[in-house]
Write a protein that holds these residues in place. Structure first.
Motif, PDB file in Angstrom:
ATOM      1  N   VAL A  24      38.126  88.523  58.320  1.00 23.30           N
ATOM      2  CA  VAL A  24      36.992  88.764  57.427  1.00 23.30           C
ATOM      3  C   VAL A  24      36.556  87.453  56.772  1.00 23.30           C
ATOM      4  O   VAL A  24      37.374  86.608  56.438  1.00 23.30           O
ATOM      5  CB  VAL A  24      37.330  89.835  56.352  1.00 23.30           C
ATOM      6  CG1 VAL A  24      38.374  89.347  55.375  1.00 23.30           C
ATOM      7  CG2 VAL A  24      36.092  90.291  55.608  1.00 23.30           C
ATOM      8  N   HIS A  25      35.242  87.315  56.663  1.00 31.26           N
ATOM      9  CA  HIS A  25      34.648  86.203  55.918  1.00 31.26           C
ATOM     10  C   HIS A  25      33.696  86.807  54.896  1.00 31.26           C
ATOM     11  O   HIS A  25      32.847  87.629  55.233  1.00 31.26           O
ATOM     12  CB  HIS A  25      33.866  85.263  56.843  1.00 31.26           C
ATOM     13  CG  HIS A  25      33.100  84.225  56.086  1.00 31.26           C
ATOM     14  ND1 HIS A  25      33.703  83.160  55.452  1.00 31.26           N
ATOM     15  CD2 HIS A  25      31.772  84.122  55.812  1.00 31.26           C
ATOM     16  CE1 HIS A  25      32.779  82.434  54.843  1.00 31.26           C
ATOM     17  NE2 HIS A  25      31.604  82.993  55.047  1.00 31.26           N
ATOM     18  N   ALA A  26      33.864  86.410  53.648  1.00 32.35           N
ATOM     19  CA  ALA A  26      32.991  86.898  52.584  1.00 32.35           C
ATOM     20  C   ALA A  26      31.771  86.001  52.474  1.00 32.35           C
ATOM     21  O   ALA A  26      31.888  84.782  52.377  1.00 32.35           O
ATOM     22  CB  ALA A  26      33.741  86.922  51.258  1.00 32.35           C
ATOM     23  N   VAL A  27      30.616  86.615  52.510  1.00 33.01           N
ATOM     24  CA  VAL A  27      29.352  85.897  52.349  1.00 33.01           C
ATOM     25  C   VAL A  27      28.961  86.017  50.883  1.00 33.01           C
ATOM     26  O   VAL A  27      28.586  87.096  50.421  1.00 33.01           O
ATOM     27  CB  VAL A  27      28.247  86.490  53.249  1.00 33.01           C
ATOM     28  CG1 VAL A  27      26.949  85.716  53.077  1.00 33.01           C
ATOM     29  CG2 VAL A  27      28.689  86.527  54.700  1.00 33.01           C
ATOM     30  N   GLN A  28      29.105  84.904  50.159  1.00 33.19           N
ATOM     31  CA  GLN A  28      28.806  84.928  48.731  1.00 33.19           C
ATOM     32  C   GLN A  28      27.339  85.241  48.494  1.00 33.19           C
ATOM     33  O   GLN A  28      26.471  84.726  49.199  1.00 33.19           O
ATOM     34  CB  GLN A  28      29.151  83.583  48.106  1.00 33.19           C
ATOM     35  CG  GLN A  28      30.637  83.343  48.104  1.00 33.19           C
ATOM     36  CD  GLN A  28      31.072  82.556  46.907  1.00 33.19           C
ATOM     37  OE1 GLN A  28      30.594  82.769  45.805  1.00 33.19           O
ATOM     38  NE2 GLN A  28      31.986  81.650  47.127  1.00 33.19           N
ATOM     39  N   PRO A  29      27.063  86.061  47.498  1.00 31.40           N
ATOM     40  CA  PRO A  29      25.665  86.368  47.180  1.00 31.40           C
ATOM     41  C   PRO A  29      24.924  85.116  46.724  1.00 31.40           C
ATOM     42  O   PRO A  29      25.521  84.208  46.143  1.00 31.40           O
ATOM     43  CB  PRO A  29      25.758  87.376  46.032  1.00 31.40           C
ATOM     44  CG  PRO A  29      27.186  87.677  45.824  1.00 31.40           C
ATOM     45  CD  PRO A  29      28.010  86.728  46.620  1.00 31.40           C
ATOM     46  N   MET A  30      23.638  85.088  47.024  1.00 30.32           N
ATOM     47  CA  MET A  30      22.811  83.980  46.551  1.00 30.32           C
ATOM     48  C   MET A  30      22.675  84.084  45.039  1.00 30.32           C
ATOM     49  O   MET A  30      22.496  85.171  44.507  1.00 30.32           O
ATOM     50  CB  MET A  30      21.408  84.086  47.172  1.00 30.32           C
ATOM     51  CG  MET A  30      21.099  83.022  48.169  1.00 30.32           C
ATOM     52  SD  MET A  30      19.361  83.067  48.583  1.00 30.32           S
ATOM     53  CE  MET A  30      19.457  83.784  50.201  1.00 30.32           C
ATOM     54  N   SER A  31      22.759  82.960  44.382  1.00 34.30           N
ATOM     55  CA  SER A  31      22.600  82.962  42.923  1.00 34.30           C
ATOM     56  C   SER A  31      21.144  83.286  42.570  1.00 34.30           C
ATOM     57  O   SER A  31      20.231  83.112  43.395  1.00 34.30           O
ATOM     58  CB  SER A  31      22.992  81.609  42.342  1.00 34.30           C
ATOM     59  OG  SER A  31      22.048  80.629  42.732  1.00 34.30           O
ATOM     60  N   ASP A  32      20.948  83.718  41.344  1.00 34.18           N
ATOM     61  CA  ASP A  32      19.583  84.006  40.879  1.00 34.18           C
ATOM     62  C   ASP A  32      18.720  82.750  40.925  1.00 34.18           C
ATOM     63  O   ASP A  32      17.538  82.810  41.279  1.00 34.18           O
ATOM     64  CB  ASP A  32      19.604  84.560  39.447  1.00 34.18           C
ATOM     65  CG  ASP A  32      20.189  85.960  39.370  1.00 34.18           C
ATOM     66  OD1 ASP A  32      20.159  86.665  40.406  1.00 34.18           O
ATOM     67  OD2 ASP A  32      20.682  86.341  38.298  1.00 34.18           O
ATOM     68  N   GLU A  33      19.326  81.601  40.599  1.00 28.62           N
ATOM     69  CA  GLU A  33      18.582  80.344  40.628  1.00 28.62           C
ATOM     70  C   GLU A  33      18.092  80.030  42.047  1.00 28.62           C
ATOM     71  O   GLU A  33      16.968  79.576  42.238  1.00 28.62           O
ATOM     72  CB  GLU A  33      19.447  79.183  40.107  1.00 28.62           C
ATOM     73  CG  GLU A  33      19.777  79.253  38.638  1.00 28.62           C
ATOM     74  CD  GLU A  33      20.976  80.157  38.338  1.00 28.62           C
ATOM     75  OE1 GLU A  33      21.707  80.551  39.284  1.00 28.62           O
ATOM     76  OE2 GLU A  33      21.175  80.485  37.168  1.00 28.62           O
TER      77      GLU A  33
END
Length: 167
Positions: free
Chosen positions: A39-48
């Motif tokens: 498994v690889h976690a795809v970090q959410p895009m920041s609001d910025e």
């Protein structure tokens, strides 16, 4: 009574070091006969980042398009890392590849994804890699620390290694 290891979750950050971590997970799977879940976690895009994309791209679907492109790129990288890894595994050990039950990209914060997927897949062991840090940092990354603190199953942290494994 012996505890059997039947499912191993191997968390990968898709770095070159991840092959070393994968080598340990594959060896453990071979010895125990366990199924291996990558498994690889795809970090959410920041609001910025989302705001910057909308400002510079001037389209309403720019963040969705960027997310899709990011996922496509990560799938390509993950497939490439798998090819590279299995190409270095000796012919006699290639049967271990049959024990790979799943390869996933999952959206979310890495520690959360690792712990959630380990529970959902009923894993008995988590294998993840440490990161290289300077002298002022500990050898464990933030993700490894968070997983170790909250995991309810054995967790193996593979130390950072600068050289590729000889599988």
């Amino acid at each position: 009574m012996k505890q059997m290891i039947t499912h191993i979750l191997c968390a990968t950050d898709l770095s070159k070091h991840s092959a070393y971590t994968m080598c340990h997970a594959a060896n453990l799977a071979a010895v125990t006969g366990a199924k291996l879940h990558l498994v690889h976690a795809v970090q959410p895009m920041s609001d910025e980042t989302r705001i910057a994309l909308q400002l510079y791209m001037q389209t309403t679907g720019s963040s969705e398009t960027a997310d899709k492109a990011r996922h496509a790129h990560l799938k390509t990288v993950m497939a490439e890392r798998q090819r590279e890894f299995w190409a270095h595994v000796s012919e006699e050990d290639r049967d271990i590849q049959n024990q790979v039950a799943s390869i996933e990209l999952v959206d979310g914060h890495p520690a959360e994804v690792i712990l959630r997927r380990a529970t959902e897949l009923e894993c008995d062991l988590i294998v993840l890699g440490a990161h290289e840090h300077g002298f002022s940092h500990t050898f464990l990354g933030t993700v490894a620390k968070r997983v170790l603190r909250r995991s309810t199953i054995p967790t193996l942290v593979v130390p950072y290694r600068d050289t590729a494994p000889s599988a």
